[in-house]
Design a protein around this motif. Structure first.
Motif, PDB file in Angstrom:
ATOM      1  N   ASP A  57       8.932   3.629  -4.256  1.00  0.00           N
ATOM      2  CA  ASP A  57       8.908   4.945  -4.898  1.00  0.00           C
ATOM      3  C   ASP A  57      10.206   5.710  -4.680  1.00  0.00           C
ATOM      4  N   SER A  58      11.027   5.262  -3.731  1.00  0.00           N
ATOM      5  CA  SER A  58      12.291   5.942  -3.432  1.00  0.00           C
ATOM      6  C   SER A  58      13.372   5.630  -4.460  1.00  0.00           C
ATOM      7  N   GLY A  59      13.115   4.655  -5.334  1.00  0.00           N
ATOM      8  CA  GLY A  59      14.139   4.205  -6.277  1.00  0.00           C
ATOM      9  C   GLY A  59      14.859   2.968  -5.790  1.00  0.00           C
ATOM     10  N   ALA A  60      14.441   2.442  -4.646  1.00  0.00           N
ATOM     11  CA  ALA A  60      15.091   1.268  -4.069  1.00  0.00           C
ATOM     12  C   ALA A  60      14.339  -0.009  -4.414  1.00  0.00           C
ATOM     13  N   VAL A  61      15.091  -1.092  -4.490  1.00  0.00           N
ATOM     14  CA  VAL A  61      14.538  -2.440  -4.452  1.00  0.00           C
ATOM     15  C   VAL A  61      14.830  -2.974  -3.063  1.00  0.00           C
ATOM     16  N   GLU A  62      13.784  -3.427  -2.377  1.00  0.00           N
ATOM     17  CA  GLU A  62      13.911  -3.843  -0.981  1.00  0.00           C
ATOM     18  C   GLU A  62      13.552  -5.320  -0.851  1.00  0.00           C
ATOM     19  N   ALA A 117       8.841   4.947   1.790  1.00  0.00           N
ATOM     20  CA  ALA A 117       8.250   5.520   0.568  1.00  0.00           C
ATOM     21  C   ALA A 117       7.139   4.605   0.079  1.00  0.00           C
ATOM     22  N   GLY A 118       6.387   5.071  -0.903  1.00  0.00           N
ATOM     23  CA  GLY A 118       5.288   4.290  -1.450  1.00  0.00           C
ATOM     24  C   GLY A 118       5.740   2.950  -2.000  1.00  0.00           C
ATOM     25  N   VAL A 119       4.836   1.970  -1.947  1.00  0.00           N
ATOM     26  CA  VAL A 119       5.113   0.626  -2.456  1.00  0.00           C
ATOM     27  C   VAL A 119       4.391   0.465  -3.791  1.00  0.00           C
ATOM     28  N   ALA A 120       5.147   0.430  -4.883  1.00  0.00           N
ATOM     29  CA  ALA A 120       4.546   0.286  -6.207  1.00  0.00           C
ATOM     30  C   ALA A 120       4.215  -1.163  -6.523  1.00  0.00           C
ATOM     31  N   ASP A 121       4.996  -2.088  -5.940  1.00  0.00           N
ATOM     32  CA  ASP A 121       4.799  -3.504  -6.229  1.00  0.00           C
ATOM     33  C   ASP A 121       5.412  -4.302  -5.087  1.00  0.00           C
ATOM     34  N   ALA A 173       0.831  -1.201   0.000  1.00  0.00           N
ATOM     35  CA  ALA A 173       0.000   0.000   0.000  1.00  0.00           C
ATOM     36  C   ALA A 173       0.865   1.249   0.000  1.00  0.00           C
ATOM     37  N   SER A 174       0.258   2.362  -0.421  1.00  0.00           N
ATOM     38  CA  SER A 174       0.945   3.646  -0.456  1.00  0.00           C
ATOM     39  C   SER A 174       0.030   4.746   0.061  1.00  0.00           C
ATOM     40  N   SER A 175       0.645   5.779   0.604  1.00  0.00           N
ATOM     41  CA  SER A 175      -0.090   6.978   1.004  1.00  0.00           C
ATOM     42  C   SER A 175       0.232   8.061  -0.004  1.00  0.00           C
ATOM     43  N   LEU A 176      -0.747   8.414  -0.823  1.00  0.00           N
ATOM     44  CA  LEU A 176      -0.506   9.339  -1.927  1.00  0.00           C
ATOM     45  C   LEU A 176      -1.032  10.738  -1.641  1.00  0.00           C
ATOM     46  N   SER A 177      -1.207  11.061  -0.361  1.00  0.00           N
ATOM     47  CA  SER A 177      -1.654  12.394   0.023  1.00  0.00           C
ATOM     48  C   SER A 177      -0.880  12.825   1.267  1.00  0.00           C
ATOM     49  N   GLY A 178      -0.958  14.106   1.589  1.00  0.00           N
ATOM     50  CA  GLY A 178      -0.236  14.604   2.752  1.00  0.00           C
ATOM     51  C   GLY A 178       1.171  15.047   2.398  1.00  0.00           C
TER      52      GLY A 178
END
Length: 306
Positions: A73-78, A55-59, A20-25
């Motif tokens: 969303d940070s550019g990282a693979v975790e 950061a947001g989780v795209a996948d 999930a991601s928080s896309l507001s605030g």
């Protein structure tokens, strides 16, 4: 639970992983959650483990039984791992190898390697055990939207980008990428899924709402249907002996197609973009979809004769 659900995938035993991601605030954050009882999702009070990400989780995808691979969303693979009898999610590594949002990740057969794609237009192949990038590819000229590893051959994967290219990759070749012709009238491919039983067969959806079925061994034989009015955001084959194909879209609908691409199920319950889709491995007629409307919906889809 952060509102905007972006991904969903079942583990073999039926545990449901949500991203999930928080896309507001002021701050964009994300989270990953595991539910032993999928029917209780997305109520975080009933999850067995969860963690907030920076950061947001795209996948988010399962890697083996305990590993969770995340596109950030940070550019990282975790890479995260379930610990303490699966009551805790701990970080194994976080690598900032991409220069923009990581849009998609796909573990490869065997679980030791994975592929990632990003808005930086690059595709990367990872060695998860060594926590390092093995190869970086620049075959796309626009952001990469989807990567999909072949479920039976760890050398093969597909990628699609906003440049309109659909590429087949074979890591055994000196020049690993070859372009798949999607035809002059097709829109940009946005989602890809391999057939679970036929290693040369895959489906892809595009930005116009079309879904196509293609066999690499029969390049001139392509089946196409337009079940959606907006971009296809996800595809998933079922585990039936004759697999069904589920598709989701920014038109807020979920559709199921039979092998001839005839529509056998449609649902429009979601009130926002549908972002994740998966079939239950323990109840073959259960299709689960998640959306930015914060709903996790379990649909019952029966094949003809059931």
């Amino acid at each position: 639970m952060i509102k905007d659900l972006d991904s969903a995938q079942y583990r073999a035993d039926g545990a449901l992983l949500l991203g999930a991601s928080s896309l507001s605030g002021r701050c964009w954050q994300g989270s990953i959650w595991v539910f032993k009882d999928p029917k209780m999702a997305p109520n975080e009070g009933y999850c067995c483990a969860g963690v907030q990400t920076e950061a947001g989780v795209a996948d988010a995808k399962w890697v083996s039984e305990r590993g969770i691979l995340v596109a950030s969303d940070s550019g990282a693979v975790e890479l995260w791992e379930l610990a303490e009898d699966e009551t805790l999610i701990v970080s194994r590594f976080c690598k900032y190898e991409h220069d923009d949002i990581v849009t998609t990740v796909s573990p490869q057969a065997g679980g030791g390697h994975a592929v990632s794609g990003s808005l930086d237009c690059r595709v990367k192949v990872w060695d998860l055990t060594q926590e390092t990038v093995l190869n970086t590819y620049n075959a796309h000229s626009s952001p990469v939207m989807c990567v999909a590893s072949n479920p039976s051959d760890e050398s093969l994967f597909l990628s699609s980008g906003q440049d309109g290219r659909l590429l087949l990759w074979d890591k055994r070749n000196p020049k690993p990428a070859s372009r798949i012709d999607t035809g002059p009238s097709q829109g940009t491919p946005t989602s890809i899924a391999w057939h679970p039983q036929q290693s040369s067969l895959f489906a892809y959806g595009d930005e116009t709402g079309r879904v196509s079925l293609r066999d690499l061994q029969k390049p001139d034989s392509v089946q196409t249907l337009q079940p959606h009015t907006r971009s296809v955001t996800g595809l998933a084959f079922s585990a039936h002996s004759t697999p069904l194909l589920a598709s989701i879209s920014n038109d807020c609908s979920a559709v199921v197609l039979d092998p001839q691409l005839s529509e056998v199920f449609r649902d429009g319950t979601h009130q926002d973009f549908v972002r994740g889709v998966c079939w239950s491995p323990v109840a073959s007629s259960t299709l689960t979809t998640v959306s930015w409307d914060h709903q996790v919906i379990h649909h019952t889809v029966c094949q003809a004769g059931e």
